[in-house]
Scaffold this motif. Structure first.
Motif, PDB file in Angstrom:
ATOM      1  N   LYS A  45     -23.494  90.661  44.191  1.00  0.00           N
ATOM      2  CA  LYS A  45     -22.816  90.624  44.848  1.00  0.00           C
ATOM      3  C   LYS A  45     -22.489  91.222  45.873  1.00  0.00           C
ATOM      4  CE  LYS A  45     -18.497  88.219  44.087  1.00  0.00           C
ATOM      5  NZ  LYS A  45     -18.589  86.850  44.545  1.00  0.00           N
ATOM      6  N   GLU A  46     -22.783  90.823  47.219  1.00  0.00           N
ATOM      7  CA  GLU A  46     -21.665  92.225  47.732  1.00  0.00           C
ATOM      8  C   GLU A  46     -20.303  92.538  48.486  1.00  0.00           C
ATOM      9  OE1 GLU A  46     -23.596  93.618  50.068  1.00  0.00           O
ATOM     10  OE2 GLU A  46     -25.271  93.017  49.511  1.00  0.00           O
ATOM     11  N   ILE A  47     -20.299  93.212  48.067  1.00  0.00           N
ATOM     12  CA  ILE A  47     -18.654  93.849  48.166  1.00  0.00           C
ATOM     13  C   ILE A  47     -18.325  94.823  49.853  1.00  0.00           C
ATOM     14  CG2 ILE A  47     -18.763  96.526  47.482  1.00  0.00           C
ATOM     15  CD1 ILE A  47     -16.507  96.241  45.448  1.00  0.00           C
ATOM     16  N   GLY A  48     -16.392  94.750  49.869  1.00  0.00           N
ATOM     17  CA  GLY A  48     -17.178  94.977  51.903  1.00  0.00           C
ATOM     18  C   GLY A  48     -17.294  96.553  51.644  1.00  0.00           C
ATOM     19  N   ALA A  49     -17.098  97.332  52.436  1.00  0.00           N
ATOM     20  CA  ALA A  49     -16.951  98.728  52.339  1.00  0.00           C
ATOM     21  C   ALA A  49     -15.986  99.272  52.024  1.00  0.00           C
ATOM     22  CB  ALA A  49     -17.418  99.478  54.569  1.00  0.00           C
ATOM     23  N   TYR A  67     -15.222 104.652  39.348  1.00  0.00           N
ATOM     24  CA  TYR A  67     -14.241 103.942  39.134  1.00  0.00           C
ATOM     25  C   TYR A  67     -14.758 102.319  39.496  1.00  0.00           C
ATOM     26  CZ  TYR A  67     -11.566 106.647  36.365  1.00  0.00           C
ATOM     27  OH  TYR A  67     -10.486 107.933  35.338  1.00  0.00           O
ATOM     28  N   VAL A  68     -14.171 101.218  39.316  1.00  0.00           N
ATOM     29  CA  VAL A  68     -14.531 100.352  40.193  1.00  0.00           C
ATOM     30  C   VAL A  68     -13.373  99.412  40.896  1.00  0.00           C
ATOM     31  CG1 VAL A  68     -16.940 100.539  39.537  1.00  0.00           C
ATOM     32  CG2 VAL A  68     -15.568  98.749  38.290  1.00  0.00           C
ATOM     33  N   PRO A  69     -13.393  98.719  41.380  1.00  0.00           N
ATOM     34  CA  PRO A  69     -12.123  97.751  41.783  1.00  0.00           C
ATOM     35  C   PRO A  69     -11.868  96.460  40.976  1.00  0.00           C
ATOM     36  CG  PRO A  69     -14.478  97.322  43.441  1.00  0.00           C
ATOM     37  CD  PRO A  69     -14.638  99.048  42.607  1.00  0.00           C
ATOM     38  N   LEU A  70     -10.721  96.431  40.328  1.00  0.00           N
ATOM     39  CA  LEU A  70     -10.894  95.169  39.396  1.00  0.00           C
ATOM     40  C   LEU A  70     -10.708  93.768  39.700  1.00  0.00           C
ATOM     41  CD1 LEU A  70      -8.208  95.540  36.083  1.00  0.00           C
ATOM     42  CD2 LEU A  70      -8.575  93.521  37.471  1.00  0.00           C
ATOM     43  N   ARG A  71      -9.789  93.985  40.436  1.00  0.00           N
ATOM     44  CA  ARG A  71     -10.099  92.351  41.022  1.00  0.00           C
ATOM     45  C   ARG A  71     -11.772  91.537  41.269  1.00  0.00           C
ATOM     46  NH1 ARG A  71      -6.616  88.263  43.134  1.00  0.00           N
ATOM     47  NH2 ARG A  71      -5.184  89.711  43.254  1.00  0.00           N
ATOM     48  N   PHE A  72     -12.002  92.229  42.368  1.00  0.00           N
ATOM     49  CA  PHE A  72     -13.621  92.092  42.614  1.00  0.00           C
ATOM     50  C   PHE A  72     -14.960  92.105  41.212  1.00  0.00           C
ATOM     51  CE2 PHE A  72     -17.981  93.629  42.945  1.00  0.00           C
ATOM     52  CZ  PHE A  72     -18.748  92.421  43.523  1.00  0.00           C
ATOM     53  N   GLU A  76     -12.915  88.810  38.796  1.00  0.00           N
ATOM     54  CA  GLU A  76     -13.750  87.793  39.782  1.00  0.00           C
ATOM     55  C   GLU A  76     -15.361  87.549  39.724  1.00  0.00           C
ATOM     56  OE1 GLU A  76     -11.366  87.685  43.254  1.00  0.00           O
ATOM     57  OE2 GLU A  76      -9.134  86.974  42.629  1.00  0.00           O
ATOM     58  N   SER A  77     -15.533  88.103  39.940  1.00  0.00           N
ATOM     59  CA  SER A  77     -17.120  88.087  39.912  1.00  0.00           C
ATOM     60  C   SER A  77     -17.647  87.251  38.579  1.00  0.00           C
ATOM     61  CB  SER A  77     -17.491  89.369  40.184  1.00  0.00           C
ATOM     62  OG  SER A  77     -17.930  89.965  41.825  1.00  0.00           O
ATOM     63  N   VAL A  78     -17.047  87.957  37.100  1.00  0.00           N
ATOM     64  CA  VAL A  78     -17.375  87.066  36.244  1.00  0.00           C
ATOM     65  C   VAL A  78     -16.684  86.070  36.058  1.00  0.00           C
ATOM     66  CG1 VAL A  78     -18.519  89.411  35.373  1.00  0.00           C
ATOM     67  CG2 VAL A  78     -16.278  88.617  34.815  1.00  0.00           C
ATOM     68  N   GLY A  79     -15.997  85.659  36.701  1.00  0.00           N
ATOM     69  CA  GLY A  79     -15.420  84.635  36.388  1.00  0.00           C
ATOM     70  C   GLY A  79     -14.060  84.669  35.711  1.00  0.00           C
ATOM     71  N   ASN A  84      -7.292  80.045  50.343  1.00  0.00           N
ATOM     72  CA  ASN A  84      -8.374  81.613  51.039  1.00  0.00           C
ATOM     73  C   ASN A  84      -8.497  82.070  49.861  1.00  0.00           C
ATOM     74  OD1 ASN A  84     -10.197  83.143  51.615  1.00  0.00           O
ATOM     75  ND2 ASN A  84      -9.292  82.193  54.199  1.00  0.00           N
ATOM     76  N   PRO A  85      -8.810  82.178  48.608  1.00  0.00           N
ATOM     77  CA  PRO A  85      -8.034  83.489  47.489  1.00  0.00           C
ATOM     78  C   PRO A  85      -9.075  84.595  48.144  1.00  0.00           C
ATOM     79  CG  PRO A  85      -8.910  81.909  46.571  1.00  0.00           C
ATOM     80  CD  PRO A  85      -9.510  80.963  47.907  1.00  0.00           C
ATOM     81  N   ALA A  86      -9.984  84.190  49.171  1.00  0.00           N
ATOM     82  CA  ALA A  86     -10.658  85.827  49.337  1.00  0.00           C
ATOM     83  C   ALA A  86      -9.340  86.853  49.585  1.00  0.00           C
ATOM     84  CB  ALA A  86     -12.163  86.391  50.109  1.00  0.00           C
ATOM     85  N   ALA A  87      -9.198  86.301  50.994  1.00  0.00           N
ATOM     86  CA  ALA A  87      -7.624  86.220  51.979  1.00  0.00           C
ATOM     87  C   ALA A  87      -6.500  87.021  51.290  1.00  0.00           C
ATOM     88  CB  ALA A  87      -7.421  84.911  53.419  1.00  0.00           C
ATOM     89  N   GLU A  88      -6.068  85.398  50.478  1.00  0.00           N
ATOM     90  CA  GLU A  88      -5.094  85.949  49.116  1.00  0.00           C
ATOM     91  C   GLU A  88      -4.915  87.597  48.918  1.00  0.00           C
ATOM     92  OE1 GLU A  88      -3.488  83.008  47.033  1.00  0.00           O
ATOM     93  OE2 GLU A  88      -3.950  81.514  48.693  1.00  0.00           O
ATOM     94  N   ALA A  89      -6.376  88.011  48.038  1.00  0.00           N
ATOM     95  CA  ALA A  89      -6.841  88.675  47.402  1.00  0.00           C
ATOM     96  C   ALA A  89      -6.240  89.981  48.520  1.00  0.00           C
ATOM     97  CB  ALA A  89      -7.746  88.903  47.008  1.00  0.00           C
ATOM     98  N   GLN A  90      -6.898  89.565  50.217  1.00  0.00           N
ATOM     99  CA  GLN A  90      -6.880  91.174  50.386  1.00  0.00           C
ATOM    100  C   GLN A  90      -5.026  91.070  50.886  1.00  0.00           C
ATOM    101  OE1 GLN A  90      -9.442  90.371  54.312  1.00  0.00           O
ATOM    102  NE2 GLN A  90      -8.106  91.621  55.518  1.00  0.00           N
ATOM    103  N   ILE A  91      -4.543  90.203  51.034  1.00  0.00           N
ATOM    104  CA  ILE A  91      -3.163  90.693  51.765  1.00  0.00           C
ATOM    105  C   ILE A  91      -2.568  91.237  50.755  1.00  0.00           C
ATOM    106  CG2 ILE A  91      -0.997  89.115  52.972  1.00  0.00           C
ATOM    107  CD1 ILE A  91      -2.930  89.831  54.919  1.00  0.00           C
TER     108      ILE A  91
END
Length: 349
Positions: free
Chosen positions: A169-173, A185-190, A193-196, A254-261
Motif C-alpha cells: 500500500k503506497e503512502i504519500g511522501a 510512529y505511523v499515521p493512524l488514519r492511513f 483505513e488500510s485494514v478496513g 472523495n474520502p482521501a481528499a476529505e482526510a487531507q483537508i
C-alpha cells in the motif's frame, strides 16, 4: 592492525543490531553513529552516516482518546500519540494490537507487514491490550486544550513501506514514519483505513474513532404474487432524470481528499487556539483594557480566516461536496465565536 579489528567489530555490531526487532532500532542507530565517530577519531573513514542525524519536528501532544470498535485504548505513558502537520501519529505496535492485527518489522528494508494474527500472535496481542485498554470508557467532556502548544522533538524521519494482508500500500511522501525513542510512529488514519476501518474525529473531545466499515446492505425485494397479466419490459434509457450527475451537493464523495483537508484544518485549529491562548495569557492582568486584547484577537482571527479560506478553496479544487465544506465552515464559525466569548467573559464586557 588495530584499525582493522575495530572496523570488523563495528560492522559485526551493525549486522547484529539490524536483525533486532523494532525495539532495537534506536540502539542500532546509536551503534552506527558510535562506530562512525570512533573511526573518524582514528582518521580512517569519512562521515558516511551523516544522514542518520535525527530531524527536529514540531508536534502537538493533544489529549487524544482512541476508540477502536467501541473499545477505548491508550498507549503507554512514554509513547503518547502526537499530531504532526494535521496527522495523528501513534506507536506501531499500539495501533496494530488495538486493531487486533499481527505486525512484523523488517529493519533492513523499513517494511511494516500487517496480517491476520496466528494463535501465538493473539496471546501476545491480548497480553498487550490488557495494559492499554481503558475500562472506564471514553470521556464525553470537552478536551482541556488550555495547555495545547507545539513541542519540538528530535526524531528519525523515514520512508516506510507497508504491506497489508500481502498487498503493498503506497503512502504519500507527506506521511513519513518517525522513529522516536526507539519506537516507530505511523499515521493512524492511513494505517486504520488500510485494514478496513473508518476513521471519525470528534474535535470537541479530541476522540479518534476507528470503526469497522459495514458492507453495503442489499435490499431484497419482496416476492411478487403470481399473475396472469404480463407487462412488457422497457429497455434502453438515458433519460435526464437518473444517474449521479446534477447533484445539488456540488461535488462527489472523495474520502482521501476529505482526510487531507481535515488534517490541514486540524493543524489550523491547533495553531489558532495556541495563538488565542497566548493573547489571553498576555493580558492576564485586569488592569489592562480588554479592548486591546480583543483588537489583537480580531487581527489573529483575520489571519486564521485567511488560512481557512485557502484550505476551503483547496477542498473545492479536490471536488469535495458542498455539504461537507459547509460543515467545515460551520465548525470554523463556532470556533471564532468561542474565541470572542473567551475574551468577553474574561473582561466582563
Amino acid at each position: 592492525m588495530y584499525l582493522y579489528f575495530m572496523g570488523l567489530f563495528c560492522y559485526f555490531m551493525v549486522f547484529l543490531y539490524i536483525k533486532i526487532s523494532l525495539g532495537g532500532i534506536n540502539m542500532f542507530r546509536k551503534m552506527k553513529l558510535w562506530c562512525a565517530s570512533t573511526m573518524l577519531l582514528l582518521g580512517a573513514v569519512s562521515p558516511v552516516y551523516a544522514e542518520q542525524t535525527p530531524t527536529p519536528i514540531e508536534v502537538y501532544y493533544a489529549p487524544l482518546q482512541f476508540v477502536i470498535d467501541n473499545d477505548v485504548f491508550a498507549p503507554h505513558a512514554d509513547q503518547k500519540g502526537f499530531i504532526y502537520e494535521g496527522s495523528t501519529y501513534v506507536p506501531l505496535r499500539f495501533i496494530s494490537y488495538s486493531l487486533k492485527k499481527a505486525v512484523r518489522w523488517d529493519g533492513d528494508s523499513y517494511t511494516v507487514t500487517v496480517e491476520e494474527p496466528s494463535a501465538t500472535d493473539l496471546v501476545s496481542i491480548n497480553d498487550y491490550n490488557v495494559n492499554t485498554k481503558i475500562h472506564s470508557g471514553v470521556s464525553k467532556q470537552p478536551a482541556d486544550t488550555s495547555s495545547l502548544n507545539s513541542t519540538q522533538i528530535e526524531a528519525y524521519k523515514e520512508k516506510v513501506n507497508y504491506i497489508f494482508d500481502g498487498n503493498s500500500k503506497e503512502i504519500g511522501a507527506d506521511l513519513p514514519g518517525f522513529i522516536y525513542e526507539g519506537s516507530l510512529y505511523v499515521p493512524l488514519r492511513f494505517f486504520s483505513e488500510s485494514v478496513g476501518k473508518k476513521i471519525e474525529w470528534d474535535a470537541k473531545t479530541y476522540t479518534v474513532s476507528a470503526k469497522t466499515q459495514e458492507a453495503p446492505k442489499t435490499e431484497v425485494e419482496p416476492a411478487k404474487p403470481d399473475t396472469t397479466v404480463t407487462t412488457p419490459v422497457v429497455t434502453g434509457g438515458g433519460g435526464g432524470g437518473g444517474g449521479r450527475g446534477g447533484s445539488s451537493s456540488g461535488g462527489s464523495s472523495n474520502p482521501a481528499a476529505e482526510a487531507q483537508i481535515e488534517g490541514k484544518l486540524l493543524a489550523l485549529e491547533n495553531s489558532c487556539r495556541a495563538e488565542l491562548q497566548a493573547i489571553v495569557d498576555k493580558y492576564d492582568s485586569k488592569a489592562i483594557d480588554g479592548k486591546t486584547a480583543i483588537e489583537e484577537v480580531k487581527s489573529m482571527s483575520a489571519g486564521c480566516r485567511s488560512r481557512f479560506d485557502a484550505i476551503i478553496s483547496e477542498g473545492v479544487s479536490l471536488n469535495i461536496s458542498d455539504s461537507v465544506l459547509k460543515g467545515y465552515k460551520s465548525q470554523f464559525e463556532q470556533m471564532q465565536t468561542d474565541a470572542y466569548m473567551l475574551l468577553l467573559n474574561k473582561y466582563g464586557k
